[in-house]
Write a protein that holds these residues in place. Sequence first.
Motif: not given
Length: 232
Positions: A23-28, A34-36, A38-43
Amino acid sequence: MRRAERLHALSEMLRRQGTRGCTAEHLAAEFGVSVRTVKRDLTSLTASGVPIWSRPGPGGGYGMAARASLPPVSLSPAQAVALLAAVSVASDAPYADLAAAGVAKILDVLDPRTRARVDELAHRVWIDRRETPRRAVRSALERAMDEQRVVRIRYVAGDGDVTTRDVEPIMFGSTGGRWYLIGWCRLRSDVRWFLIARIEHAGVTATPCGAHGIDEVGDPPPTARSAQPGGA
């Protein structure tokens, strides 16, 4: 941890997770961002061609669609366990996160029989891990050392006195089982040794370091050596 290093470590973590995903929360939480972020990194990873999948809803998360390949690695089970033990014992050392990621990458490409033997032998090695400095502190110190920029630290002395200091990092040193940041302290105008475990906060500034070098630290003890292979 700098963004480029975090992106690499993030892709490696997703690759090791296989079809399970994270999950993004686990990765963060794992990378202290922050979760934000992580999601930017994944993008960014997806845009660079990394085959990342996402699954919405309960039990969902992110994973890698295809495992990255590495050249064959030939290690004996004892050699592999030696690497695991060394990284585990030195979990408070500079660049420990990158070392752990490197060892995990090596273990991933061992043949199944060797990996099974590694798991069996590693089960016979116990390590009582000390509390390690916060990831954010270690990452800031590593970045300041790499880029040779002044780092601003909040330091708790042995008597409990708390000071904020601007330090020009010169080197990392380990003695007595403890790691230190050795640098030019602008508050004291002298070289100082800062126990990393006592650094509560560290932030890299935009100010480049001066001309202070390793020679100002003084002569190392006879038993000391550098981290270079075969270093003396």
